[in-house]
Design a protein around this motif. Structure first.
Motif, PDB file in Angstrom:
ATOM      1  N   ILE A 232       0.844  -1.200   0.000  1.00  0.00           N
ATOM      2  CA  ILE A 232       0.000   0.000   0.000  1.00  0.00           C
ATOM      3  C   ILE A 232       0.878   1.248   0.000  1.00  0.00           C
ATOM      4  O   ILE A 232       0.651   2.188  -0.774  1.00  0.00           O
ATOM      5  N   VAL A 236       1.007   4.011  -3.239  1.00  0.00           N
ATOM      6  CA  VAL A 236       0.564   5.393  -3.029  1.00  0.00           C
ATOM      7  C   VAL A 236       1.744   6.345  -3.188  1.00  0.00           C
ATOM      8  O   VAL A 236       1.616   7.417  -3.792  1.00  0.00           O
ATOM      9  N   ILE A 243      -0.761   9.327   2.422  1.00  0.00           N
ATOM     10  CA  ILE A 243      -1.459   8.285   3.176  1.00  0.00           C
ATOM     11  C   ILE A 243      -1.863   8.870   4.519  1.00  0.00           C
ATOM     12  O   ILE A 243      -1.003   9.291   5.306  1.00  0.00           O
ATOM     13  N   ALA A 356      -4.597   8.062  -0.065  1.00  0.00           N
ATOM     14  CA  ALA A 356      -5.212   6.875   0.527  1.00  0.00           C
ATOM     15  C   ALA A 356      -5.515   7.130   1.998  1.00  0.00           C
ATOM     16  O   ALA A 356      -4.801   7.885   2.677  1.00  0.00           O
ATOM     17  N   GLU A 391      -8.262   6.417  -2.148  1.00  0.00           N
ATOM     18  CA  GLU A 391      -8.353   4.972  -1.929  1.00  0.00           C
ATOM     19  C   GLU A 391      -8.553   4.722  -0.432  1.00  0.00           C
ATOM     20  O   GLU A 391      -7.859   5.312   0.413  1.00  0.00           O
TER      21      GLU A 391
END
Length: 461
Positions: A232, A236, A243, A356, A391
């Motif tokens: 992840i 990103v 994030i 995200a 996301e």
């Protein structure tokens, strides 16, 4: 005060819901409250925080606290404000963490009331907080810390013993003896294998067990937390995104920093800037050095938690983050996006699909975190609807709660069966699913109590 000489247990919270833990035990004209939590999530639950407390606060002789999370401790300042003058008994670790959590909660409540008044989105002409930071600091004076595994008299005829529960620093499952009856309260139980905390100790013999059921209908996915986190972060970062991780300031924030530090050292993720934007989480991280007996994190890993992130303390620094560009990682409270600085980051970065939002723990129904986990693409914040195009990822490996199988395994450690098990602190499906398994797999009597229900301990057969 109306009371009874025969011991009774009343469920003032966490019955049919995963929040607002409050259990009142009465005997010999004495009243002892086990946990004193805030209701969070759905509005009809939050409204209970404003309702008159079911009994006169001044009539309560003592409070026993299983741990410091706000759904177990967060109503304490309001109880003191209403006239409670007794001692609040808990472990030394919980004293330390309440010293961070409760004033912060009061401050946030004040700030939210001021912001609502300034922006005019409250239905009240003059929005007011449930309690203030000063109210919270006043309540801290009544805390009394104890060692694990020591018997303490908390009121006439009431003795208590705290047992390590894992979950977070200071967390305990609690034995309460009164009139020859032993009640046992699980509090929130940690996992058998967890990033930071040692596992909960076995369940002692008891007559009545009050057990949490947060994950009573679920088994955690066996997943490596770093293996889940790394891809992840890589994807990103590759698209220049931010994030945002809403994280519980105690436990989850520290675990995230530790895993990010280890991934960096192994060069499995790029060295993007990491910001810990929660003064409470910053201070909580320091307490891991002071309570090494409760966790299995080495001094070196504690230092890694410190070194991996830039600590954001001031409001001005927090606001400046929202003007920066990615890639970067922001870890900020609160864990279910119910309040705190993380809301401003979600407002700033949520509308951009390069970014995200990672959910790193249980999301109670009615919270913004639960809405995100369910796929909702707008969030109501600061009086307006904020579009969410980022996301959204629910991390599966970061829960600090035992799952259904672990709860049952913990119950199996008891030397004998209790007469009755009450399943609380869970959404209706979770609590009832666990009830069925306790009955089928253990052969124990179990039920899910109703809100405000009172039971006689001698009748729980």
């Amino acid at each position: 005060m109306t009371s009874t000489s025969r011991p009774t247990l009343q469920f003032l919270g966490a019955a049919g819901t995963v929040t607002g833990s409050r259990y009142l035990v009465e005997a010999n004209g004495q009243r002892v409250l086990v946990d004193c939590g805030l209701f969070q999530g759905y509005k009809q639950l939050r409204d209970r925080n404003w309702a008159p407390f079911p009994v006169d606060a001044a009539s309560i002789d003592a409070v026993i606290l299983t741990h410091a999370h706000l759904d177990h401790s967060g109503y304490l300042p309001a109880l003191v404000k209403q006239g409670f003058r007794g001692r609040i008994h808990c472990t030394h670790g919980s004293v330390a963490l309440c010293g961070l959590l409760l004033p912060d909660s009061g401050h946030l409540l004040e700030e939210e009331a001021k912001y609502a008044a300034r922006k005019g989105y409250s239905k009240h002409k003059e929005p007011r907080p449930l309690y203030t930071e000063e109210d919270a600091r006043r309540s801290l004076k009544q805390l009394q810390g104890h060692d694990h595994e020591r018997e303490i008299e908390v009121a006439s005829g009431f003795t208590v013993r705290f047992h390590p529960a894992g979950h977070i620093l200071g967390a305990a499952h609690v034995s309460l003896d009164v009139q020859g009856q032993r009640l046992h309260f699980s509090g929130d139980l940690g996992r058998q294998q967890e990033s930071l905390m040692n596992p909960p100790t076995p369940l002692p013999a008891c007559d009545v067990l009050v057990c949490e059921s947060t994950y009573g209908n679920r088994e955690h996915v066996p997943i490596d937390q770093e293996a889940e986190l790394a891809p992840i972060i890589r994807r990103v970062a590759a698209r220049g995104g931010v994030i945002v991780i809403p994280a519980f300031a105690i436990g989850r924030a520290q675990a995230l920093m530790l895993h990010i530090a280890r991934l960096r050292e192994r060069k499995e993720i790029p060295r993007v800037p990491v910001y810990l934007n929660s003064p409470m989480a910053i201070n909580a991280t320091r307490h891991y050095h002071a309570h090494h007996s409760e966790h299995h994190v080495s001094d070196e890993d504690c230092q890694r938690m410190f070194d991996v992130a830039t600590f954001v303390n001031t409001v001005e620094e927090s606001k400046a983050l929202n003007r920066q560009r990615g890639p970067m990682i922001i870890i900020s409270a609160s864990g279910m996006a119910t309040g705190g600085r993380v809301l401003h980051h979600i407002e700033a970065f949520g509308p951009d699909d390069r970014n995200a939002i990672l959910l790193a723990g249980y999301q109670a129904g009615g919270t913004r975190g639960a809405a995100l986990a369910a796929g909702k693409r707008t969030l109501r914040m600061f009086g307006r609807e904020v579009p969410i195009r980022a996301e959204v990822v629910q991390l599966e490996g970061f829960s600090g709660h035992a799952d259904a199988g672990e709860l049952l395994d913990w119950m199996r450690t008891a030397p004998s069966a209790p007469r009755m098990v009450y399943l609380t602190h869970g959404e209706p499906d979770a609590a009832d699913t666990l009830r069925g398994r306790v009955q089928r797999e253990l052969g124990w009597r179990a039920r899910v109590p109703e809100h405000l229900e009172r039971v006689g301990l001698e009748d729980a057969r």
